[in-house]
Motif scaffolding. Structure first.
Motif, PDB file in Angstrom:
ATOM      1  N   ALA A  12     -20.910  46.995 -10.668  1.00  0.00           N
ATOM      2  CA  ALA A  12     -19.691  46.195 -10.517  1.00  0.00           C
ATOM      3  C   ALA A  12     -18.479  47.088 -10.273  1.00  0.00           C
ATOM      4  N   THR A  13     -18.464  48.268 -10.919  1.00  0.00           N
ATOM      5  CA  THR A  13     -17.350  49.198 -10.706  1.00  0.00           C
ATOM      6  C   THR A  13     -17.305  49.665  -9.255  1.00  0.00           C
ATOM      7  N   LEU A  14     -18.456  50.004  -8.712  1.00  0.00           N
ATOM      8  CA  LEU A  14     -18.491  50.460  -7.322  1.00  0.00           C
ATOM      9  C   LEU A  14     -18.228  49.309  -6.353  1.00  0.00           C
ATOM     10  N   LEU A  29     -11.533  47.593  -2.896  1.00  0.00           N
ATOM     11  CA  LEU A  29     -10.273  48.331  -2.757  1.00  0.00           C
ATOM     12  C   LEU A  29     -10.245  49.137  -1.465  1.00  0.00           C
ATOM     13  N   VAL A  30     -11.328  49.860  -1.194  1.00  0.00           N
ATOM     14  CA  VAL A  30     -11.398  50.667   0.023  1.00  0.00           C
ATOM     15  C   VAL A  30     -11.276  49.774   1.268  1.00  0.00           C
ATOM     16  N   PHE A  78     -10.405  47.720  -9.790  1.00  0.00           N
ATOM     17  CA  PHE A  78     -11.232  48.922  -9.879  1.00  0.00           C
ATOM     18  C   PHE A  78     -10.967  49.685 -11.176  1.00  0.00           C
ATOM     19  N   VAL A  79      -9.685  49.872 -11.528  1.00  0.00           N
ATOM     20  CA  VAL A  79      -9.329  50.648 -12.720  1.00  0.00           C
ATOM     21  C   VAL A  79      -9.891  49.997 -13.981  1.00  0.00           C
ATOM     22  N   PHE A  80      -9.732  48.680 -14.107  1.00  0.00           N
ATOM     23  CA  PHE A  80     -10.143  48.021 -15.351  1.00  0.00           C
ATOM     24  C   PHE A  80     -11.635  47.725 -15.381  1.00  0.00           C
ATOM     25  N   THR A  81     -12.268  47.611 -14.226  1.00  0.00           N
ATOM     26  CA  THR A  81     -13.729  47.531 -14.220  1.00  0.00           C
ATOM     27  C   THR A  81     -14.320  48.859 -14.686  1.00  0.00           C
ATOM     28  N   THR A  82     -13.695  49.962 -14.277  1.00  0.00           N
ATOM     29  CA  THR A  82     -14.123  51.278 -14.743  1.00  0.00           C
ATOM     30  C   THR A  82     -13.940  51.408 -16.247  1.00  0.00           C
ATOM     31  N   MET A 126      -6.875  39.708 -12.779  1.00  0.00           N
ATOM     32  CA  MET A 126      -7.848  40.720 -12.363  1.00  0.00           C
ATOM     33  C   MET A 126      -8.211  41.643 -13.518  1.00  0.00           C
ATOM     34  N   ILE A 127      -7.234  41.946 -14.364  1.00  0.00           N
ATOM     35  CA  ILE A 127      -7.524  42.756 -15.556  1.00  0.00           C
ATOM     36  C   ILE A 127      -8.513  42.014 -16.451  1.00  0.00           C
ATOM     37  N   GLY A 128      -8.227  40.728 -16.690  1.00  0.00           N
ATOM     38  CA  GLY A 128      -9.106  39.941 -17.539  1.00  0.00           C
ATOM     39  C   GLY A 128     -10.507  39.826 -16.981  1.00  0.00           C
ATOM     40  N   HIS A 129     -10.612  39.540 -15.698  1.00  0.00           N
ATOM     41  CA  HIS A 129     -11.934  39.403 -15.084  1.00  0.00           C
ATOM     42  C   HIS A 129     -12.681  40.728 -15.082  1.00  0.00           C
ATOM     43  N   SER A 130     -11.966  41.810 -14.857  1.00  0.00           N
ATOM     44  CA  SER A 130     -12.603  43.122 -14.725  1.00  0.00           C
ATOM     45  C   SER A 130     -13.203  43.615 -16.031  1.00  0.00           C
ATOM     46  N   ILE A 131     -12.563  43.302 -17.162  1.00  0.00           N
ATOM     47  CA  ILE A 131     -13.048  43.833 -18.435  1.00  0.00           C
ATOM     48  C   ILE A 131     -14.272  43.081 -18.953  1.00  0.00           C
TER      49      ILE A 131
END
Length: 361
Positions: free
Chosen positions: A33-35, A41-42, A187-191, A248-253
């Motif tokens: 999911a992080t990638l 993002l890319v 990307f940052v918060f999934t990481t 996006m922060i909430g979904h990513s974590i």
């Protein structure tokens, strides 16, 4: 492309789950999911500076790297043991764990653990197999619930229509820049979630994810309600960007990573392939529905109605996760399977004895 992604996504998640040790399965299982977030993002960044055909040529190179890289990867030990290819399984464990041939005890211990789980699934009649599948429906049901909440929280509608949403809000920030900011936050918060998932646990991150998404989507809907009813929103045009970043922060974590991680953990070996395919297919079907009907829903109930609907689904997900999902942190795949198997056996014993109480269910 959709056909190939549908084939590789569940296979990749299962491959990781079967290869890694339980203590780091959360980190490496969340890496997909992080990638994916990095890929989004890319794509946003490259898409700002290139035409669509050039973008397609550039991102297609990732498939070449995967093709070359997978050639050097060993088969998973579980897959090899399940097919009685013990010597290959030993070599695979040595390579994946960094062990030498002299560390025979560690290798034997892991093969015995896998073999025990495999033996529990073998030598069953057709009726017994159907009975085992019936007992395995709860993990499938839980996985489908998580996939539903992941998609119907609106994630891909927001990702695919980020530029349109910012444009509709009347924001002065460039649409492409806003989309890049959203992709970077994801990307940052999934990481970050990948790093802490094995320390904090799966359930707490999903619950936190739902709460943050709800409190991000509700003000976003309120902004569009005010705008669509001719209130002056000139001084609060920053709300859409802040709300979507918070969302996006909430979904990513939580929901960006954990549903697929859970999927790779809770299915029994005998049905892991078919259940994973069903769960992944259901996820993609929900994705299709959310993205396909987004514009039609906006036409029917306006932006505020759509975002409040997504917020409501996030709210409903909180008790669902709290009461239905067990914690799998730190458990081996075999221990997770035993957790569900023991639960089913306990429930069956209660039914056979003539009663079922709340604690047994």
């Amino acid at each position: 492309m959709g056909f190939m992604v549908g084939l590789t996504s569940p296979a990749a998640q299962l491959y990781i789950a079967e290869c890694v040790e339980p203590k780091i399965r959360g980190i490496l299982g969340s890496l997909t999911a992080t990638l994916m977030a990095l890929g989004i993002l890319v794509t946003y960044v490259i898409g700002k500076f290139t035409e669509c055909d050039v973008l397609a040529w550039i991102i297609s190179s990732s498939s070449v790297f995967m093709l070359v890289g997978m050639y050097f990867c060993p088969e998973s030990p579980s897959w090899l043991v399940y097919r009685k290819r013990m010597e290959e399984a030993r070599r695979s464990i040595c390579r994946l764990r960094g062990l030498s041939d002299t560390e025979d005890d560690e290798i034997t211990k892991e093969i015995d653990r896998i073999n025990e789980a495999v033996n529990n699934q073998e030598d069953v009649s057709v009726m017994k197999g159907l009975e085992q599948m019936a007992k395995s429906l709860k993990p499938l049901f839980l996985s489908l619930i998580l996939m539903f909440f992941q998609q119907f929280s609106g994630i891909n509608a927001i990702i695919f229509h980020a530029g349109t949403i910012f444009k509709a809000s009347g924001s002065s920030i460039d649409n492409n820049i806003s989309a890049i900011v959203v992709g970077a936050v994801q990307f940052v918060f999934t990481t970050a979630a990948m790093i802490i998932v094995d320390k904090s646990g799966r359930r707490i991150l999903l619950l936190l994810s739902s709460v943050v998404m709800f409190f991000s989507l509700f003000p976003l809907g309120l902004f569009f309600y005010l705008k669509n009813n001719n209130f002056n929103v000139g001084n609060i045009q920053w709300i859409p960007l802040i709300s979507i970043v918070g969302y996006m922060i909430g979904h990513s974590i939580g929901y960006n990573t954990i549903p697929f991680l859970i999927m790779s953990e809770i299915f029994p070996p005998s049905f892991r392939n078919i259940f994973s395919a069903l769960s992944s297919s259901f996820n993609l079907f929900c994705l299709f529905l959310v993205v396909f009907f987004y514009s039609s829903m906006v036409d029917c109930i306006n932006e505020e109605g759509v975002f409040w609907l997504y917020a409501s689904i996030c709210l409903i997900s909180i008790p669902s996760v709290y009461y239905l999902l067990p914690e799998t942190k730190g458990k081996s795949l075999e221990e997770v399977e035993k957790l569900f198997r023991n639960h089913s056996e306990k429930k069956t014993e209660c039914v056979n004895s003539g009663f079922v109480n709340d604690s047994s269910v």
